[in-house]
Design a protein around this motif. Structure first.
Motif, mmCIF file in Angstrom:
data_model
loop_
_atom_site.group_PDB
_atom_site.id
_atom_site.type_symbol
_atom_site.label_atom_id
_atom_site.label_comp_id
_atom_site.label_asym_id
_atom_site.label_seq_id
_atom_site.Cartn_x
_atom_site.Cartn_y
_atom_site.Cartn_z
ATOM 1 N N ARG A 236 -46.530 12.265 -96.008
ATOM 2 C CA ARG A 236 -45.600 12.108 -97.130
ATOM 3 C C ARG A 236 -44.935 13.431 -97.489
ATOM 4 N NH1 ARG A 236 -49.808 8.264 -100.478
ATOM 5 N NH2 ARG A 236 -49.049 6.248 -99.691
ATOM 6 N N GLN A 237 -45.716 14.511 -97.482
ATOM 7 C CA GLN A 237 -45.161 15.826 -97.776
ATOM 8 C C GLN A 237 -44.156 16.244 -96.709
ATOM 9 O OE1 GLN A 237 -48.663 18.260 -98.062
ATOM 10 N NE2 GLN A 237 -49.208 17.540 -100.120
ATOM 11 N N ASP A 238 -44.504 16.012 -95.439
ATOM 12 C CA ASP A 238 -43.614 16.402 -94.345
ATOM 13 C C ASP A 238 -42.327 15.583 -94.358
ATOM 14 O OD1 ASP A 238 -45.276 18.383 -93.439
ATOM 15 O OD2 ASP A 238 -46.176 17.186 -91.823
ATOM 16 N N LEU A 239 -42.430 14.295 -94.639
ATOM 17 C CA LEU A 239 -41.229 13.461 -94.677
ATOM 18 C C LEU A 239 -40.304 13.891 -95.811
ATOM 19 C CD1 LEU A 239 -39.655 11.123 -93.497
ATOM 20 C CD2 LEU A 239 -40.969 9.562 -94.954
ATOM 21 N N PRO A 245 -32.917 9.820 -93.928
ATOM 22 C CA PRO A 245 -33.611 9.721 -92.640
ATOM 23 C C PRO A 245 -33.980 11.093 -92.093
ATOM 24 C CG PRO A 245 -31.263 9.365 -92.350
ATOM 25 C CD PRO A 245 -31.500 9.413 -93.832
ATOM 26 N N PRO A 246 -34.956 11.149 -91.184
ATOM 27 C CA PRO A 246 -35.461 12.441 -90.712
ATOM 28 C C PRO A 246 -34.397 13.277 -90.002
ATOM 29 C CG PRO A 246 -36.965 10.666 -90.138
ATOM 30 C CD PRO A 246 -35.715 10.009 -90.613
ATOM 31 N N ALA A 247 -34.260 14.516 -90.446
ATOM 32 C CA ALA A 247 -33.351 15.457 -89.791
ATOM 33 C C ALA A 247 -34.040 16.031 -88.558
ATOM 34 C CB ALA A 247 -32.962 16.578 -90.749
ATOM 35 N N ILE A 248 -33.388 15.931 -87.414
ATOM 36 C CA ILE A 248 -34.020 16.307 -86.152
ATOM 37 C C ILE A 248 -34.411 17.778 -86.143
ATOM 38 C CG2 ILE A 248 -33.625 16.536 -83.658
ATOM 39 C CD1 ILE A 248 -31.793 14.034 -83.907
ATOM 40 N N ARG A 258 -48.028 17.046 -86.149
ATOM 41 C CA ARG A 258 -47.448 16.700 -87.458
ATOM 42 C C ARG A 258 -46.178 15.864 -87.289
ATOM 43 N NH1 ARG A 258 -48.264 21.632 -91.726
ATOM 44 N NH2 ARG A 258 -47.018 20.213 -93.021
ATOM 45 N N GLN A 259 -45.411 16.130 -86.227
ATOM 46 C CA GLN A 259 -44.277 15.262 -85.935
ATOM 47 C C GLN A 259 -44.743 13.826 -85.712
ATOM 48 O OE1 GLN A 259 -41.452 16.503 -82.895
ATOM 49 N NE2 GLN A 259 -41.976 18.666 -83.226
ATOM 50 N N ALA A 260 -45.770 13.668 -84.891
ATOM 51 C CA ALA A 260 -46.285 12.326 -84.585
ATOM 52 C C ALA A 260 -46.792 11.635 -85.853
ATOM 53 C CB ALA A 260 -47.402 12.422 -83.546
ATOM 54 N N ASN A 261 -47.504 12.375 -86.655
ATOM 55 C CA ASN A 261 -48.051 11.819 -87.897
ATOM 56 C C ASN A 261 -46.935 11.380 -88.838
ATOM 57 O OD1 ASN A 261 -50.269 11.309 -89.771
ATOM 58 N ND2 ASN A 261 -49.592 13.128 -90.865
ATOM 59 N N MET A 262 -45.903 12.221 -88.965
ATOM 60 C CA MET A 262 -44.805 11.895 -89.864
ATOM 61 C C MET A 262 -43.972 10.732 -89.343
ATOM 62 S SD MET A 262 -41.303 13.642 -90.850
ATOM 63 C CE MET A 262 -40.645 12.320 -89.847
ATOM 64 N N GLN A 279 -44.801 4.764 -76.619
ATOM 65 C CA GLN A 279 -43.499 4.884 -77.284
ATOM 66 C C GLN A 279 -43.412 6.160 -78.108
ATOM 67 O OE1 GLN A 279 -43.478 1.178 -79.423
ATOM 68 N NE2 GLN A 279 -42.411 0.066 -77.777
ATOM 69 N N LEU A 280 -44.481 6.468 -78.828
ATOM 70 C CA LEU A 280 -44.475 7.666 -79.656
ATOM 71 C C LEU A 280 -44.416 8.918 -78.794
ATOM 72 C CD1 LEU A 280 -44.571 8.731 -82.540
ATOM 73 C CD2 LEU A 280 -47.064 8.728 -82.387
ATOM 74 N N GLU A 281 -45.145 8.930 -77.689
ATOM 75 C CA GLU A 281 -45.123 10.085 -76.784
ATOM 76 C C GLU A 281 -43.720 10.298 -76.215
ATOM 77 O OE1 GLU A 281 -47.350 11.654 -72.697
ATOM 78 O OE2 GLU A 281 -48.036 9.837 -73.715
ATOM 79 N N GLN A 282 -43.046 9.213 -75.864
ATOM 80 C CA GLN A 282 -41.693 9.325 -75.323
ATOM 81 C C GLN A 282 -40.719 9.811 -76.391
ATOM 82 O OE1 GLN A 282 -40.182 5.688 -73.648
ATOM 83 N NE2 GLN A 282 -38.647 6.731 -72.397
ATOM 84 N N LEU A 283 -40.892 9.332 -77.621
ATOM 85 C CA LEU A 283 -40.017 9.758 -78.714
ATOM 86 C C LEU A 283 -40.183 11.246 -78.990
ATOM 87 C CD1 LEU A 283 -37.998 9.182 -80.936
ATOM 88 C CD2 LEU A 283 -39.898 8.362 -82.366
ATOM 89 N N LEU A 284 -41.422 11.728 -78.991
ATOM 90 C CA LEU A 284 -41.665 13.152 -79.205
ATOM 91 C C LEU A 284 -41.004 13.985 -78.115
ATOM 92 C CD1 LEU A 284 -45.432 13.031 -80.245
ATOM 93 C CD2 LEU A 284 -43.508 13.668 -81.714
#
Length: 323
Positions: A236-239, A245-248, A258-262, A279-284
């Motif tokens: 929540r803090q990181d988001l 929406p998340p800024a790249i 922390r990217q994965a968690n957020m 999917q998450l690994e590919q997105l990272l």
């Protein structure tokens, strides 16, 4: 500690708001919970029976609950639901959704002027172990390893599992001692279901090798739940810092864990989407490679896609990739 002491201790620690509703299937676990609660809070306990209509024995379950509640002088609300699952939906998820909907309807319409805000469910220590073993078999992360919470909120109601520290066998012995009958769900003996195989084959073996396994497994689940709570706080803090929406660029400044968690938190909380590990690994990987304006992102996640929209990430449900 005697059977009476274990169950009495569990109920004595249970401090719900009154009046209280108990989910009553007619099986031993819910019957024991209803009996213990009705004894502790006479006149303040209600029962909800959900008739799923999925097996021939369901009418018998309902009749037993009617007779039992008359014996205990407990008002009973019966909810009939269509718990058949849609194509692609698991039967367990369909039944779970139908039950929650039925609980809400019972509380809203079934108890006259009573204002019920708390509902007790009778899952016990063996159920908790089975849930944890299933999570391990699926390679689950901390949310799965945390197993079942003792208390949670949903749709304005507070739900409780006061018997999570009590083995199922003690609940049955407690009922036998008091002459209180229950009904057995015939599907509980069907070992085509993984949970039933765990109960029939693994739990006796664990009891023989690790006699205290229920307590130690429950402690591990509590540790996982505590760790997951901390990860949720960090997400929540990181988001909030990265933006919605998340800024790249801001996202890239975080460590990969922390990217994965957020990202998991953003996708679930904002879009109801849960990415697979692949999917998450590919997105990272795509986020790490996104260093030029021309780099596009278009990855399938759950039922939709994560895409790049300028400097931020977007999630679009059930969106097809453009040609």
């Amino acid at each position: 500690m005697s059977d009476n002491d274990v169950i009495a201790a569990a109920v004595s620690r249970f401090q719900p708001s009154l009046p209280l509703a108990v989910a009553l299937s007619g099986g031993a676990d819910s019957v024991a919970l209803l009996a213990a609660c009705a004894q502790k809070w006479p006149g303040q306990v209600y029962a909800i029976h959900v008739h799923h209509g999925l097996q021939a024995a369901a009418d018998g379950f309902e009749l037993h609950c009617v007779a039992l509640c008359a014996q205990f002088n407990v008002p009973l609300a019966i909810q009939r639901v269509d718990a058949r699952h849609a194509s692609g939906e698991s039967p367990e998820d369909a039944a779970r959704k139908a039950r929650y909907k039925a609980f809400g309807a019972a509380v809203r319409d079934g108890f006259a002027q009573a204002t019920v805000k708390d509902i007790a469910i009778a899952q016990h220590a063996d159920d908790q172990v089975e849930t944890l073993l299933l999570a391990l078999s699926r390679g689950a992360g901390l949310p799965g390893l945390a197993a079942m919470p003792q208390r949670w909120e949903r749709d304005g109601m507070t739900y409780h599992r006061p018997l999570l520290a009590v083995p199922g066998a003690l609940l049955r012995a407690w009922l036998v001692e008091r002459g209180i009958p229950w009904v057995e769900d015939p599907t509980n003996a069907d070992e085509r279901f993984t949970r039933n195989r765990i109960r029939a084959r693994l739990l006796p073996a664990l009891q023989e090798v690790f006699p205290q396994f229920r307590d130690t497994f429950a402690r591990s689940a509590r540790h996982a739940a505590q760790a997951q709570s901390l990860l949720l706080e960090v997400a929540r803090q990181d988001l909030a810092a990265v933006g919605l929406p998340p800024a790249i660029k801001n996202l890239q400044a975080l460590s990969e864990p922390r990217q994965a968690n957020m990202l998991r938190h953003w996708l679930l909380e904002s879009h109801g989407a849960t990415p697979s590990a692949a999917q998450l690994e590919q997105l990272l990987s795509q986020i790490a490679a996104c260093t030029t304006r021309g780099h596009s992102i278009h990855l399938k996640v759950a039922t939709g896609h994560v895409t790049r929209a300028g400097s931020v990430l977007r999630y679009d449900a059930a969106m097809d990739k453009p040609a």
